[in-house]
Design a protein around this motif. Structure first.
Motif, PDB file in Angstrom:
ATOM      1  N   SER A 117       0.853  -1.193   0.000  1.00 17.73           N
ATOM      2  CA  SER A 117       0.000   0.000   0.000  1.00 17.73           C
ATOM      3  C   SER A 117       0.885   1.236   0.000  1.00 17.73           C
ATOM      4  N   GLY A 118       0.242   2.365  -0.185  1.00 17.79           N
ATOM      5  CA  GLY A 118       0.977   3.624  -0.115  1.00 17.79           C
ATOM      6  C   GLY A 118       1.482   3.896   1.293  1.00 17.79           C
ATOM      7  N   SER A 119       0.667   3.559   2.283  1.00 20.94           N
ATOM      8  CA  SER A 119       1.088   3.792   3.681  1.00 20.94           C
ATOM      9  C   SER A 119       2.336   2.995   3.995  1.00 20.94           C
ATOM     10  N   ALA A 121       4.467   1.947   1.847  1.00 22.62           N
ATOM     11  CA  ALA A 121       5.560   2.494   1.033  1.00 22.62           C
ATOM     12  C   ALA A 121       6.209   3.664   1.764  1.00 22.62           C
ATOM     13  N   VAL A 122       5.377   4.512   2.336  1.00 23.80           N
ATOM     14  CA  VAL A 122       5.913   5.687   3.044  1.00 23.80           C
ATOM     15  C   VAL A 122       6.715   5.246   4.260  1.00 23.80           C
ATOM     16  N   ASP A 123       6.162   4.349   5.052  1.00 27.94           N
ATOM     17  CA  ASP A 123       6.901   3.905   6.237  1.00 27.94           C
ATOM     18  C   ASP A 123       8.204   3.203   5.824  1.00 27.94           C
ATOM     19  N   GLY A 150       0.289  17.780   3.878  1.00 30.45           N
ATOM     20  CA  GLY A 150       0.755  16.570   3.193  1.00 30.45           C
ATOM     21  C   GLY A 150      -0.059  15.373   3.633  1.00 30.45           C
ATOM     22  N   TYR A 151      -0.245  14.422   2.736  1.00 28.81           N
ATOM     23  CA  TYR A 151      -0.861  13.138   3.102  1.00 28.81           C
ATOM     24  C   TYR A 151       0.094  12.030   2.704  1.00 28.81           C
ATOM     25  N   HIS A 152       0.468  11.228   3.687  1.00 32.00           N
ATOM     26  CA  HIS A 152       1.390  10.130   3.407  1.00 32.00           C
ATOM     27  C   HIS A 152       0.863   8.834   3.995  1.00 32.00           C
ATOM     28  N   VAL A 224       7.845  14.914   0.523  1.00 32.76           N
ATOM     29  CA  VAL A 224       6.718  15.710   0.030  1.00 32.76           C
ATOM     30  C   VAL A 224       6.057  14.990  -1.143  1.00 32.76           C
ATOM     31  N   GLU A 225       4.797  15.337  -1.371  1.00 35.07           N
ATOM     32  CA  GLU A 225       4.125  14.897  -2.598  1.00 35.07           C
ATOM     33  C   GLU A 225       4.417  15.934  -3.686  1.00 35.07           C
ATOM     34  N   PRO A 226       4.718  15.519  -4.913  1.00 34.59           N
ATOM     35  CA  PRO A 226       4.916  16.505  -5.988  1.00 34.59           C
ATOM     36  C   PRO A 226       3.639  17.328  -6.200  1.00 34.59           C
ATOM     37  N   ALA A 286       2.364   3.297  -5.392  1.00 34.28           N
ATOM     38  CA  ALA A 286       1.332   2.296  -5.045  1.00 34.28           C
ATOM     39  C   ALA A 286       0.250   2.427  -6.123  1.00 34.28           C
ATOM     40  N   LYS A 287      -0.988   2.349  -5.743  1.00 37.37           N
ATOM     41  CA  LYS A 287      -2.146   2.655  -6.584  1.00 37.37           C
ATOM     42  C   LYS A 287      -2.015   2.263  -8.057  1.00 37.37           C
ATOM     43  N   GLY A 288      -1.524   3.178  -8.891  1.00 39.51           N
ATOM     44  CA  GLY A 288      -1.521   2.971 -10.343  1.00 39.51           C
ATOM     45  C   GLY A 288      -0.634   1.828 -10.808  1.00 39.51           C
TER      46      GLY A 288
HETATM   47  C1  LIG Z   1       0.571  10.664  -1.492  1.00 37.36           C
HETATM   48  C2  LIG Z   1      -0.009   9.482  -0.800  1.00 37.36           C
HETATM   49  N1  LIG Z   1       0.771   8.740  -0.013  1.00 37.36           N
HETATM   50  C3  LIG Z   1       0.308   7.655   0.618  1.00 37.36           C
HETATM   51  C4  LIG Z   1      -1.005   7.264   0.486  1.00 37.36           C
HETATM   52  C5  LIG Z   1      -1.514   6.078   1.233  1.00 37.36           C
HETATM   53  O1  LIG Z   1      -1.816   5.044   0.387  1.00 37.36           O
HETATM   54  P1  LIG Z   1      -2.683   3.802   0.899  1.00 37.36           P
HETATM   55  O2  LIG Z   1      -4.076   4.300   1.114  1.00 37.36           O
HETATM   56  O3  LIG Z   1      -2.557   2.814  -0.221  1.00 37.36           O
HETATM   57  O4  LIG Z   1      -2.054   3.316   2.158  1.00 37.36           O
HETATM   58  C6  LIG Z   1      -1.856   8.011  -0.319  1.00 37.36           C
HETATM   59  C7  LIG Z   1      -3.262   7.636  -0.507  1.00 37.36           C
HETATM   60  O5  LIG Z   1      -4.063   8.322  -1.088  1.00 37.36           O
HETATM   61  C8  LIG Z   1      -1.345   9.151  -0.974  1.00 37.36           C
HETATM   62  O6  LIG Z   1      -2.126   9.932  -1.722  1.00 37.36           O
END
Ligand SMILES: Cc1ncc(COP(=O)(O)O)c(C=O)c1O
Length: 446
Positions: A117-119, A121-123, A150-152, A224-226, A286-288
Motif C-alpha cells: 500500500s501507499g502507507s 511504502a511511506v513507512d 501533506g498526506y502520506h 513531500v508529494e509533488p 502504489a495505486k496505479g
Molecule cells: C501521497 C499518498 N501517499 C500515501 C497514500 C496512502 O496510500 P494507501 O491508502 O494505499 O495506504 C496516499 C493515498 O491516497 C497518498 O495519496
C-alpha cells in the motif's frame, strides 16, 4: 456464474459489521453508495445504475476498470502460483516487475522494495532513509521533515510526517523528531491557476530555516508529494521542487517524493519527478502500479542507497524490514500486465496530451455559485467550494451524495474540495460529461 453474478448485485441488508475507513459510517449506512461491478470508465451500482468514474476509484484505476489483459493475467497467476515466501525466497515476476519499474524511474533510481500500500511504502521509505544514514555512520541523522497539508497514508510514520490535523490529533505523540515545511498553497496569489502556480517557490526556503534550527547533522530526509492530492490538489509551484532538491543536496539530506498518486501517468509522465526534472533519492509508489486491481506499493531507491546496505558477511540480512506479501505473485502479475497496457495504449502520453483540454473544461466552472478556486495539473482538478454557514464540509458532502444518487457520477470530496481524477483512458467527450455533471451538482448544492 449467473447465480454468482446475481448474488453479487444484491445489496446486503445489514451494514453494521463493516467499520468503514475514512467514511461517515452513520450517514453512509442510511443512504449507502454500493458498487457491484465496473468496466472501463464506468461503475455499476447494486441497483443497476451506471456511473461515470470521475476519480479512477481512489486515484488508482489509471487504466480504467476491469481491463481484459489485467484480469486475465491475475486469473492466470492465481491458477499458477498463489504465493511464494517473500523472505529468503522469491518468484521470477517480482524481479521482472522491479526491472520494469526501475526502467520507468529517472536516473539511477534502480532498486525496488515492494510492499502492499501507499502507507507501507511511506513507512518503508522513512525507515530506509534512517537506516541508510546509520549504515554510513551518520546515525545522528534521525529527523524527518514533512509538510503541512501533506498526506502520506495512515501508518505512524506517515501521519507523523503528514500534515492533516484530523489524521494526527487522536493518535498520541506520533514519531519524535519530525518537523514540517509550510504548505505551498496561497489562494490570494494562486487562485484559478492551470498547472504549476508561478507563485510559491519560496516556500521551499523554509527548509533552510528548519535545517538551521535542528542542524543538518540531525536531519535524515524530507518527504513531500509533488502534488498534494488528498488535501485538495495542490500542484507544486514552479521551481519549488528544484529548490528543495538543491537545499537537500547542500545539507546531505535525502529527498523522498511520495508519488503514490502522481506515479504511473497522473501528471502525464511515469513519475512526476520527470515532469519536474528533479531526481529524488527515493520515490514511493502504489495505486496505479496495478491500476488498483491488486494491492501493491513500493519504494524505488537510488543505487548508492542500495549499495550502502550491501556490506558485511553475505549470509546476513541487510535490511530488517519486509512484508509477508511483498511482491505477492498476484500483484506482480497485475503490475506487469498494467505496465504493458500503459505502454501499449500510451496512456501516460495521453494524459499529457489531454491536460490542456481537461484544464479548460475545469476552468469553465469558474463563476458558478460558491466556487472559490479551481486548480488543475495533469489529469487532476480540485474545486474549492465555500462552506455552508452551518458546517465545514457539509456542502461538499452534499455534492458527493448528489453525484452518486442523482447525477450518475463518482466524485471525491475532501474537506470542501471536489477532486476529479478520472482514469487516463477518459475521452474528450467524457471530460465534457464529467464537468457538465459537476457544474449541475455545484448549482444544486448552492
Ligand atoms: C501521497 C499518498 N501517499 C500515501 C497514500 C496512502 O496510500 P494507501 O491508502 O494505499 O495506504 C496516499 C493515498 O491516497 C497518498 O495519496
Amino acid at each position: 456464474m449467473a447465480t454468482a453474478a446475481r448474488q453479487s448485485s444484491i445489496a446486503p441488508n445489514d451494514l453494521e459489521a463493516y467499520w468503514m475507513g475514512f467514511t461517515s459510517n452513520r450517514a453512509f449506512k442510511k443512504a449507502p453508495r454500493l458498487i457491484a461491478r465496473a468496466k472501463d470508465m464506468h461503475y455499476f451500482t447494486t441497483d443497476g445504475r451506471k456511473l461515470i468514474d470521475g476519480t479512477a476509484g481512489l486515484w488508482c484505476c489509471n487504466a480504467g476498470h476491469n481491463r481484459e489483459p489485467i484480469v486475465q493475467a491475475i486469473q492466470r497467476q492465481a491458477a499458477e502460483l498463489d504465493y511464494a515466501p517473500a523472505f529468503q525466497c522469491a518468484h521470477p515476476q517480482a524481479f521482472e516487475l522491479a526491472n520494469r519499474i526501475s526502467a520507468l524511474a529517472p536516473a539511477d533510481l534502480d532498486h525496488v522494495f515492494f510492499c502492499n500500500s501507499g502507507s507501507e511504502a511511506v513507512d518503508t521509505a522513512l525507515k530506509v532513509a534512517l537506516a541508510y544514514h546509520a549504515v554510513r555512520g551518520e546515525a545522528s541523522r534521525t529527523r524527518l521533515i514533512g509538510r503541512e497539508r501533506g498526506y502520506h497514508g495512515v501508518g505512524f510514520g506517515g501521519i507523523s510526517v503528514g500534515g492533516i490535523v484530523a489524521n494526527r490529533k487522536m493518535f498520541g505523540t506520533l514519531l519524535a523528531g519530525v518537523d514540517h515545511l509550510p504548505a505551498t498553497y496561497d489562494r490570494a496569489n494562486q487562485a484559478f491557476t492551470k498547472g504549476e502556480p508561478e507563485y510559491g517557490a519560496h516556500f521551499a526556503d523554509e527548509l533552510e530555516r528548519i535545517v538551521a534550527l535542528h542542524d543538518a547533522s540531525t536531519v535524515a530526509a524530507v518527504i513531500v508529494e509533488p502534488m498534494a492530492g488528498s488535501t485538495g490538489v495542490l500542484p507544486a509551484p514552479k521551481g519549488y521542487l528544484q529548490r528543495l532538491r538543491q537545499i537537500c543536496d547542500k545539507h546531505g539530506i535525502l529527498l523522498i517524493l511520495d508519488e503514490v498518486i502522481t506515479g504511473f501517468g497522473r501528471l502525464g509522465f511515469p513519475f512526476a519527478a520527470e515532469r519536474y526534472g528533479v531526481v529524488p533519492d527515493i520515490i514511493t509508489f502504489a495505486k496505479g502500479v496495478t491500476s488498483g486491481t491488486v494491492p501493491m506499493g513500493g519504494v524505488i531507491a537510488r543505487k548508492p542507497i542500495y549499495d550502502a546496505f550491501m556490506r558485511g558477511p553475505e549470509h546476513v540480512v541487510e535490511l530488517f524490514h519486509g512484508y509477508t506479501y511483498s511482491a505477492h505473485p498476484l500483484a506482480c502479475a497485475a503490475g506487469l500486465a498494467t505496465l504493458d497496457l500503459y505502454r501499449r495504449e500510451k496512456l501516460f502520453e495521453r494524459a499529457y496530451q489531454l491536460e490542456a483540454k481537461f484544464a479548460d473544461a475545469a476552468m469553465r466552472l469558474k463563476g458558478l455559485p460558491n466556487v472559490l478556486d479551481i486548480r488543475t495539473v495533469g489529469l487532476t482538478a480540485g474545486i474549492d467550494l465555500a462552506s455552508q454557514p452551518d458546517g465545514v464540509g457539509k456542502r461538499a458532502y452534499a455534492a458527493m451524495e448528489r453525484a452518486f444518487h442523482d447525477e450518475e457520477i463518482m466524485i471525491r470530496v475532501t474537506g470542501e474540495t471536489i477532486a476529479l481524477t478520472p482514469p487516463l483512458i477518459v475521452s474528450e467527450d467524457e471530460i465534457g460529461e464529467i464537468f457538465d455533471k459537476v457544474a449541475k451538482i455545484i448549482r444544486a448544492v448552492a
